[in-house]
Design an enzyme around this catalytic site. Structure first.
Site, PDB file in Angstrom:
ATOM      1  N   HIS A 265       0.834  -1.207   0.000  1.00 33.69           N
ATOM      2  CA  HIS A 265       0.000   0.000   0.000  1.00 33.69           C
ATOM      3  C   HIS A 265       0.870   1.260   0.000  1.00 33.69           C
ATOM      4  O   HIS A 265       0.692   2.159  -0.844  1.00 33.69           O
ATOM      5  CB  HIS A 265      -0.900  -0.023   1.239  1.00 33.69           C
ATOM      6  CG  HIS A 265      -1.802   1.148   1.390  1.00 33.69           C
ATOM      7  ND1 HIS A 265      -3.135   1.117   1.069  1.00 33.69           N
ATOM      8  CD2 HIS A 265      -1.557   2.409   1.836  1.00 33.69           C
ATOM      9  CE1 HIS A 265      -3.677   2.303   1.303  1.00 33.69           C
ATOM     10  NE2 HIS A 265      -2.736   3.111   1.779  1.00 33.69           N
ATOM     11  N   GLU A 266       1.816   1.317   0.927  1.00 38.90           N
ATOM     12  CA  GLU A 266       2.673   2.508   1.010  1.00 38.90           C
ATOM     13  C   GLU A 266       3.601   2.604  -0.202  1.00 38.90           C
ATOM     14  O   GLU A 266       3.931   3.714  -0.647  1.00 38.90           O
ATOM     15  CB  GLU A 266       3.471   2.494   2.312  1.00 38.90           C
ATOM     16  CG  GLU A 266       2.628   2.490   3.579  1.00 38.90           C
ATOM     17  CD  GLU A 266       1.626   3.632   3.656  1.00 38.90           C
ATOM     18  OE1 GLU A 266       1.894   4.712   3.074  1.00 38.90           O
ATOM     19  OE2 GLU A 266       0.560   3.457   4.302  1.00 38.90           O
ATOM     20  N   HIS A 269       1.789   4.618  -2.683  1.00 40.01           N
ATOM     21  CA  HIS A 269       1.908   6.057  -2.434  1.00 40.01           C
ATOM     22  C   HIS A 269       3.262   6.567  -2.941  1.00 40.01           C
ATOM     23  O   HIS A 269       3.353   7.641  -3.552  1.00 40.01           O
ATOM     24  CB  HIS A 269       1.788   6.343  -0.934  1.00 40.01           C
ATOM     25  CG  HIS A 269       0.387   6.351  -0.420  1.00 40.01           C
ATOM     26  ND1 HIS A 269      -0.590   7.169  -0.929  1.00 40.01           N
ATOM     27  CD2 HIS A 269      -0.206   5.641   0.585  1.00 40.01           C
ATOM     28  CE1 HIS A 269      -1.724   6.976  -0.270  1.00 40.01           C
ATOM     29  NE2 HIS A 269      -1.510   6.046   0.653  1.00 40.01           N
ATOM     30  N   GLU A 294      -4.644   8.202  -2.692  1.00 38.96           N
ATOM     31  CA  GLU A 294      -5.039   6.895  -2.178  1.00 38.96           C
ATOM     32  C   GLU A 294      -5.374   5.916  -3.290  1.00 38.96           C
ATOM     33  O   GLU A 294      -5.272   4.694  -3.101  1.00 38.96           O
ATOM     34  CB  GLU A 294      -6.234   7.059  -1.226  1.00 38.96           C
ATOM     35  CG  GLU A 294      -6.551   5.831  -0.395  1.00 38.96           C
ATOM     36  CD  GLU A 294      -5.486   5.510   0.650  1.00 38.96           C
ATOM     37  OE1 GLU A 294      -5.547   4.403   1.232  1.00 38.96           O
ATOM     38  OE2 GLU A 294      -4.605   6.356   0.903  1.00 38.96           O
TER      39      GLU A 294
END
Length: 498
Positions: A265-266, A269, A294
Site C-alpha cells: 500500500h505505502e 503512495h 489513495e
C-alpha cells in the site's frame, strides 16, 4: 513591487512558492523522524520546531506580495501549465490569508503534542486521557473554519482542506451508492456458507523474518532504494518528494499479511511521489493531488497485491523469507489475502470490502462532532453504535474503537479519501486494461509497465488539473462507483461461489 517582479511576475512567484515548498518538506522530514526515529523525550522540542516552521510557512504564503504577483500574472502571457500553477497558489493563498498566523502556529504545536498523548492513551485504551486534547484540536479547527467561511458548516470547510478540487457532493453521491449496494453484497457473502483459507492461524512470525520479507516485496515490485527507505512505525505512512519517498510498515507476529499489504500500500503512495516531474519540484506542477493519492496505494495493494497473478509470481519469495509456510499454495494464499471478516474492529486491518464501512463510520462521527451535534464525551458511544450498525460488532475497548486512528491529531475531514481511493483505483484499472494486459504484466513481473501507465496518465500531470478533471483525463469519465462495485461483485462472487 521590485522591478524583477514586474519584469517577470511568474518567475518571482515561482521562486517564492518554491521556498514555501522546501519549508513544508523539511516539516515533513521532522514529522517522519518524530514517528520513526525520534526518542520519546524529544516531543517538547519537536513541537516548538514544527510550530515555528508552520508559522513561517504560513507567513510566506500570506504575504501581500503573493497576491500582487498573482494579480500581475493574470495580466501576463502565460502557458496553460503556468496558469494552473497560479490557480493552485491563489486558492491556497486566499484560504490561508483568512487564517491568522498565530492560529496556524498554535495548531501545529498542539498537533505535535497530541501525537504522544494519543499514543499513550491508545496504549492504555483510555479515551478520557485523550478527550481534552481532541476537544482542543477541534476548537482550533472550528476556529480555522470560521475564519475561512463563517457562513458554512465546519465539516465541509475542513473537507476542502483535504480535497479542495473533488466536490463533497461527488463524494456524498459515491457514499450514498456504497451505502445502498455494499451491505447486501456483504450479507450475501456472509450467508454463502463458503469459508476461505486461514493458513496462518496458530503461527507466529518473528519481526526479523517479516522485515526481510517486506524489503523483498518492495524489491519485487521495483521500489527505488536510491530514493526511498522502509522503516517501522506505529501507523504505516509515506513521506517525501519525487527525490526521497520513504515508506513505513508495522509488524504483527500472528499475521504476516498485515505488514505485507501495508508495505505494498505505502509502496503505491511512493510510486506517485517518485513519478512526479522532477523539474517541477517546488511548485504545484511537481506536487501530487491528495484527492488522488489513495487510488495509487489501493491500486498496488488490491489490484496487484491481492490478485492470483501476484501470488503465483510472489509465493516462492514469500516462502523463502518466512518459516512454516512451505506447504502454502497459491490458491490458499490468494484466499487468505482476500477473505472478508466483518467481525474485525480495526480499520487498517479490515478486509478490502468491509473497509469502507469503517470509513462511512468515521465520516459520520467526524461530521457530527465537528458540526457540534456530538460532544467529545459522546464520541466513544456514538462510534460503538455506528460500528454495530455498519459491521455488526462493537469494540472491546477504546483502543479498538475511537482511539485506533492517529488522524485526528493532525487533521479532520480526510477519511473520505480512503474510499475515494478504492473507487478511483478500480476506475483506473478498468482504463488501464484498455491499454495493457494487467494480469499478464503481474504474472511476468513487468511492474514497470504498470508504473509507467500510471505516470503517463496520473503522476506526470502533478496539479495541472483539478482532481475531478484529472479523473476524466485519466479514465475518460468523472468519478463513479460503478467500476468498484462491478469489480467487487465479480471478485468476491467468484471467491464465495455466489
Amino acid at each position: 513591487m521590485a522591478t524583477a517582479d514586474t519584469d517577470d511576475p511568474y518567475a518571482a512567484l515561482r521562486d517564492h512558492v518554491e521556498r514555501i515548498t522546501y519549508l513544508r518538506d523539511a516539516t515533513g522530514l521532522l514529522n517522519w523522524d518524530q514517528q520513526v526515529t525520534m526518542p520519546e523525550g524529544g516531543s517538547p522540542a519537536r513541537a516548538k520546531q514544527l510550530s515555528t516552521l508552520s508559522g513561517t510557512t504560513h507567513d510566506l504564503l500570506t504575504e501581500d506580495r503573493v497576491g500582487e504577483l498573482l494579480d500581475a500574472c493574470e495580466a501576463a502571457d502565460l502557458t496553460d501549465e503556468q496558469r494552473a500553477v497560479c490557480r493552485e497558489i491563489r486558492r491556497e493563498h486566499e484560504r490561508a490569508t483568512s487564517v491568522p498566523s498565530d492560529l496556524v502556529s498554535r495548531h501545529a504545536e498542539a498537533s505535535s503534542e497530541a501525537q504522544q498523548v494519543w499514543q499513550d492513551a491508545k496504549a492504555d485504551a483510555d479515551f478520557e486521557a485523550f478527550a481534552p486534547t481532541l476537544d482542543r484540536l477541534r476548537e482550533l479547527r472550528v476556529e480555522r473554519a470560521e475564519h475561512i467561511d463563517p457562513r458554512a458548516d465546519t465539516y465541509p470547510t475542513l473537507y476542502e482542506d483535504n480535497m479542495p478540487t473533488l466536490p463533497l457532493e461527488t463524494v456524498e453521491r459515491v457514499f450514498d451508492t456504497l451505502r445502498e449496494e455494499l451491505p447486501p453484497l456483504v450479507a450475501a457473502l456472509r450467508e454463502s456458507g463458503t469459508e476461505l483459507a486461514r493458513p496462518f492461524e496458530g503461527q507466529t512470525f518473528p519481526e526479523a523474518e517479516q522485515a526481510a520479507l517486506n524489503e523483498a516485496v518492495a524489491d519485487f515490485l521495483g521500489y527505488d532504494w536510491d530514493r526511498g527507505r522502509l522503516d517501522a512505525s506505529p501507523h504505516p505512512f509515506t513521506s517525501g518528494t519525487q527525490f526521497d519517498a520513504r515508506i513505513t510498515t508495522r509488524y504483527k507476529p500472528e499475521d504476516p499479511l498485515d505488514a505485507l499489504t501495508a508495505t505494498i500500500h505505502e509502496f503505491g503512495h511512493a510510486t506517485y511521489q517518485l513519478g512526479l516531474p522532477r523539474d517541477e519540484y517546488g511548485v504545484p506542477l511537481g506536487s501530487a493531488r491528495f484527492e488522488v493519492h489513495e487510488s495509487q496505494s489501493r491500486f498496488w495493494e488490491n489490484h496487484v497485491g491481492r490478485t492470483r497473478a501476484f501470488w503465483e509470481a510472489f509465493l516462492p519469495t514469500f516462502q523463502e523469507h518466512l518459516s512454516g509456510v512451505e506447504d502454502l499454495t497459491v490458491e490458499t494464499a490468494y484466499e487468505a489475502a482476500n477473505r472478508i471478516y466483518p467481525e474485525n474492529r480495526i480499520r487498517v486491518e479490515a478486509d478490502e470490502l468491509t473497509y469502507h464501512m469503517h470509513i462511512l463510520l468515521r465520516h459520520d462521527v467526524e461530521r457530527e462532532y465537528l458540526d457540534g451535534d456530538l460532544s467529545v464525551d459522546e464520541v466513544p458511544a456514538r462510534w460503538n453504535e455506528l460500528m454495530d450498525e455498519y459491521l455488526g460488532v462493537t469494540p472491546d475497548d477504546d483502543a479498538e474503537g475511537c482511539l485506533q486512528d492517529i488522524h485526528w491529531t493532525t487533521r479532520f475531514g480526510g477519511f473520505p479519501s480512503y474510499t475515494v481511493g478504492s473507487v478511483l483505483a478500480a476506475q483506473l484499472t478498468a482504463a488501464m486494461r484498455e491499454d495493457l494486459d494487467v494480469e499478464g504484466c503481474i504474472s511476468d513481473r513487468e511492474f514497470d509497465r504498470l508504473r509507467e501507465w500510471m505516470t503517463d496518465n496520473v503522476h506526470r500531470h502533478g496539479q495541472r488539473y483539478e482532481a475531478d478533471e484529472l479523473v476524466a483525463v485519466a479514465t475518460g469519465e468523472r468519478l463513479t462507483a460503478d467500476y468498484f462495485l462491478e469489480y467487487a461483485r465479480e471478485k468476491f462472487g467468484d471467491l464465495y461461489d455466489l
